[in-house]
Design a protein around this motif. Structure first.
Motif, short mmCIF file in Angstrom:
data_model
loop_
_atom_site.label_atom_id
_atom_site.label_comp_id
_atom_site.label_asym_id
_atom_site.label_seq_id
_atom_site.Cartn_x
_atom_site.Cartn_y
_atom_site.Cartn_z
N ASP A 578 -22.40 -31.38 -29.25
CA ASP A 578 -23.64 -30.86 -28.61
C ASP A 578 -23.72 -31.41 -27.28
OD1 ASP A 578 -24.47 -33.26 -29.47
OD2 ASP A 578 -26.53 -32.40 -29.55
N PHE A 582 -23.44 -28.28 -24.70
CA PHE A 582 -24.84 -27.94 -24.41
C PHE A 582 -25.50 -28.89 -23.10
CE2 PHE A 582 -25.28 -26.88 -29.24
CZ PHE A 582 -24.71 -25.51 -29.00
N LYS A 625 -23.92 -28.43 -37.99
CA LYS A 625 -24.27 -27.93 -36.52
C LYS A 625 -23.38 -28.95 -35.61
CE LYS A 625 -28.31 -31.37 -36.92
NZ LYS A 625 -29.52 -31.23 -37.01
N TYR A 666 -28.94 -22.72 -37.63
CA TYR A 666 -27.61 -22.69 -38.18
C TYR A 666 -27.82 -22.39 -39.73
CZ TYR A 666 -26.22 -25.57 -34.20
OH TYR A 666 -25.74 -26.05 -32.96
N GLU A 692 -21.00 -21.00 -30.58
CA GLU A 692 -21.49 -21.94 -29.49
C GLU A 692 -20.36 -22.57 -28.95
OE1 GLU A 692 -25.80 -23.29 -31.71
OE2 GLU A 692 -24.04 -24.34 -32.16
N LYS A 697 -23.42 -22.03 -25.54
CA LYS A 697 -24.93 -21.83 -25.42
C LYS A 697 -25.35 -22.11 -26.67
CE LYS A 697 -25.43 -19.85 -21.42
NZ LYS A 697 -23.80 -19.81 -20.97
N ARG A 698 -26.62 -22.76 -26.86
CA ARG A 698 -27.06 -22.91 -28.48
C ARG A 698 -27.95 -21.60 -28.89
NH1 ARG A 698 -28.70 -28.09 -29.84
NH2 ARG A 698 -28.81 -29.07 -27.82
N ASN A 699 -27.61 -21.52 -30.08
CA ASN A 699 -27.96 -20.18 -30.76
C ASN A 699 -29.53 -20.07 -30.96
OD1 ASN A 699 -28.11 -17.95 -32.29
ND2 ASN A 699 -28.46 -19.17 -34.15
N GLY A 813 -31.26 -31.16 -31.30
CA GLY A 813 -30.10 -31.43 -32.15
C GLY A 813 -30.61 -33.04 -32.47
#
Length: 814
Positions: A578, A582, A625, A666, A692, A697-699, A813
């Protein structure tokens, strides 16, 4: 001319000679005022190499490349391999920004050197006699860019293959797509830094062939002859890891080529003809194919049977083994018991196993290495790390031993395999008297040991009945994992200093540490305020201790001291996924070129397939995730955090829980709404993760000015409207295989379909991701497709989850 005065004739002759000399000198170079087009070439000063435009087969497409002057078919470098010219209008020129650029139609750039801070009037491009095309400053001679740093499918003398660790430059070869198409194919050849350096051929993201580890002299599985007109010079230090060829004379040439079927072929030729002699190729036989015999087996190219189990092991599937299907490999005949007498069987002249679960200590003696392995019940083998002179350095393997075969030359390392004393005796030949004695002694010792265990167990229960110490000690005994003491972990983390803190999750803070052996570790410390208590701690230890896969993070051990509970993992230098997709800077995001993103997707999928199908226990992760995917030094993904994982029986398909745990964005719809989870729940999470990775991009935090869909809804809408390419992360490089990216988007949408039965299983997911030819089904509507209203959604979430669950459903996260 004859009537001209002698002086004038002499002067004209000198001018002609000087003009010709100027042309000859300039023919290997370009500058701001000189370009080349389809009918022109550059020729190196001594005439060894030529640069120009070429075509392959009957295709009208053309490419800019470098080839041997005596053999135009021996192409060694291609500039625009993924962006061919469709006609003969291409021009190679130096533009105003100082870059060497290939233009189509004289206007559109299809390839460029992409250097910074250069000016057209101060640079020139030159084709050297080594075959290296360099862009350099005219006055100072500083090289700004060189083709040797950007290989295609071939390696020639003077070129370095491997890593410049100072600038994270990886020089590797990539095969052509086919014999008539120089576009990047599915095979890559380079040096893998995981463990000790090894030369590896990858097919996609999977290993196709590996050489064996660097042993201080050479790469262990590659034989090098000394009667050749060139030498191979390997360099392994803290700044660079590479090898190169150096010619002993100038009359010969050498070239290594990665073929379209994954072979590395080394040819020797002279500089006067088109004749090339094949000297060497890998893989040479089926035993060269990576892990051909599966784990814990040795592959023999000659003999009555290709694959044989190592001492103390037996075929994992005798039925498959009998019909010549060996990929399942071998398993231990019985679990090694550390209370029994054990020793090591030396296997000479074999390629060292791959580094799947391992430990390296280059400062340890071989005697210390043996003692260290013997102390650790999980250690299955050890070997000397260095083959130059006095043996030193220690390699330790834990778990399965992968990709072992005999070597015909350079058999200077011995693999010491951990075996029980009974296995050594049974292998040494029939001696009934000795066997009877050993059996009697073993029985007597077992009776004594059992009596002692029963006595001490009874005494501990009496002494500690209701006491806390007794429960802690019992807990330690039940954990099948190496135990670290508190002093070791405190020293490794510098007393859990804030400077060593690298993150914090629902479990607690995570610290970076370094053991006295030099091994870097990550220590996850259970926080007092954590809602994840001893159950999650035990769950993670008991589950992950039994898991062995290159795409799962390796748990080295645990520490239990009074109230303290800690998990000790291998350290992942690149942190979590992440942070790249992100929260990364522009520089960090640029590291995620498509090839690397695709490799990450494949690696996560392989790890999940292992959990669902190939591990000893069928495991549902329940919290897959981006922040639970860690990246090693080569950006290989490893799934982590098994605190919420659950095991399934072989025939079990679904189960239900009253305590919904996971991470918002998730979790599958059936799990959030009804508490039902299964393998299809993990596949939903994987689909979110794929989308992602592609989009950056983060859902759960996705926003779009035109609608209020989350990332899944946005991707679905783009797919229906035929605009799926708009989902791709704009920070990705300019050129990538669009069909492969679109296939990943389609697979991601198939994984997040609303109904669990519509989602593919993991074996289908990997098959769909890896095949360009098969046609995929059209995805149906994804889960959570309705538009969101953020204020109402936030209030609903606040009232929906209990405090115990909210720690696991946070958008942040971990």
């Amino acid at each position: 001319m004859d009537k001209l005065p002698f002086v004038l004739r002499y002067s004209l002759l000198v001018l002609v000679i000087l003009s010709c000399a100027e042309i000859l000198v300039a023919i290997d170079s370009l500058n701001a005022s000189r370009s080349i087009s389809h009918n022109e070439t550059l020729i190196s000063a001594q005439g060894q190499f030529q640069l120009g435009f070429f075509k392959t087969g009957s295709s009208p497409r053309s490419y800019l490349g470098i080839w041997y002057n005596v053999d135009p078919n021996q192409i060694v470098w291609v500039a625009n391999r993924d962006s061919p010219l469709n006609d003969t209008s291409g021009v190679l020129t130096i533009q105003n920004d100082g870059n060497l650029v290939l233009l189509a139609d004289g206007r559109r750039a299809v390839w460029s050197t992409n250097v910074q801070n250069a000016e057209s009037g101060t640079v020139s491009a030159q084709l050297l006699d080594t075959g290296n095309l360099v862009l350099k400053e005219i006055n100072e001679g500083t090289v700004l860019w060189q083709s040797f740093d950007h290989p295609a499918h071939a390696m020639i003398a003077g070129m370095k293959l491997g890593w410049d660790l100072r600038i994270s430059l990886d020089r590797n070869l990539t095969s052509w797509k086919n014999t008539d198409d120089p576009a990047k194919g599915e095979y890559t050849y380079g040096i893998r830094l995981h463990g000790l350096a090894q030369v590896v051929i990858w097919k996609g993201s999977s290993i196709h062939y590996r050489s064996g580890p660097w042993n201080g002299v050479h790469f262990g599985g590659i034989g090098i002859r000394y009667d050749l007109p060139f030498i191979t010079e390997p360099v392994v230090n803290l700044e660079e890891v590479y090898y190169t060829y150096q010619m002993n004379n100038k009359s010969s040439s050498v070239v290594s080529t990665l073929t379209t079927n994954g072979e590395l072929q080394l040819f020797l030729g002279d500089n006067t003809s088109e004749d090339w002699r094949l000297l060497f190729k890998v893989p040479t036989d089926q035993c060269g194919t990576y892990a051909y015999c599966g784990p814990n087996a040795i592959c023999f190219i000659s003999g009555p049977q290709t694959c044989s189990c190592m001492t103390g092991y037996q075929p994992n599937s005798p039925q498959q083994w009998d019909i010549g299907v060996w990929s399942g490999g071998c398993v231990q005949k019985r679990q090694l018991n550390c209370s029994e007498r054990q020793d090591f069987k030396e296997i000479e002249g074999v390629k060292m196993p791959d580094f799947v679960q391992y430990q390296v200590n280059l400062n340890m003696s071989l005697e210390e290495c043996k003692a260290t392995c013997l102390k650790n019940c999980s250690c299955t083998a050890y070997a000397n790390a260095n083959a130059s002179g006095q043996p030193h350095g220690c390699l330790l393997w834990f778990g399965d031993l992968i990709d072992v075969r005999p070597l015909n030359i350079y058999a200077d390392q011995k693999l010491a395999l951990r075996v029980s004393a009974s296995d050594l005796v049974s292998e040494s030949g029939p001696n009934k008297k000795k066997k009877k004695i050993i059996i009697l002694v073993t029985i007597a010792a077992s009776v004594c040991l059992l009596s002692a265990v029963l006595f001490f167990t009874w005494r501990r229960k009496v002494e500690n009945k209701g006491g806390k110490l007794g429960s802690d000690e019992t807990e330690k005994e039940n954990l099948e994992l190496p135990l670290f003491n508190m002093v070791t972990i405190t020293e490794a983390t510098q007393c859990f200093s804030n400077a060593n803190k690298i993150g914090e999750g629902g479990f607690g803070p995570v610290y970076k540490g370094k053991l006295q052996t030099g091994q870097e570790i990550a220590v996850k410390r259970l926080a007092e305020s954590s809602f994840q208590g001893l159950n999650e701690f035990k769950n993670e230890v008991l589950l992950i201790a039994k898991l062995q896969h290159r795409n799962l993070v390796r748990l080295l051990g645990c520490c239990i001291h009074a109230e303290e509970r800690m998990l000790i993992y291998e350290y992942m230098p690149n942190g979590s996924l992440d942070s790249f997709i992100f929260g990364g800077s522009n520089h960090t995001k640029r590291l995620l070129v498509w090839r690397r993103r695709y490799s990450i997707i494949i690696g996560i999928s392989r790890g999940l397939l292992y959990l669902h199908r190939d591990s000893r226990l069928r495991i549902i992760h329940r919290d897959l995730k981006a922040s639970n995917v860690l990246l090693d030094c080569e950006m290989n993904p490893k799934i982590s955090d098994f605190g919420m994982a659950r095991t399934f029986g072989e025939d079990q398909l679904i189960t239900k829980t009253l305590r919904v745990v996971g991470t918002y964005g998730y979790m599958a719809p059936e799990y959030v709404i009804d508490g039902i989870f299964s393998m299809k729940s993990d596949i939903f999470s994987l689909g979110v993760l794929i989308l992602e990775v592609v989009s950056g991009k983060r859902n759960s935090q996705f926003h779009h000015p035109d609608h209020d869909f989350n990332l899944l809804g946005h991707a679905w809408q783009l797919w229906l409207e035929g605009r799926a390419p708009e989902l791709i992360d704009p920070s990705m490089e300019d050129t990538f295989p669009m069909s492969q990216v679109l296939r990943c988007i389609q697979v991601g949408l198939l994984c997040v379909q609303l109904r669990p039965e519509d989602r593919p299983d993991m074996s289908c997911v990997l098959q769909m991701l890896g095949s360009e030819s098969s046609e995929l089904p059209q995805p149906k509507r994804p889960g959570f497709f309705t538009e969101r209203y953020f204020k109402e959604t936030d209030s609903l979430l606040a009232g929906r989850w209990t405090p115990d669950e909210s720690t696991r459903t946070t958008i942040e996260g971990r």
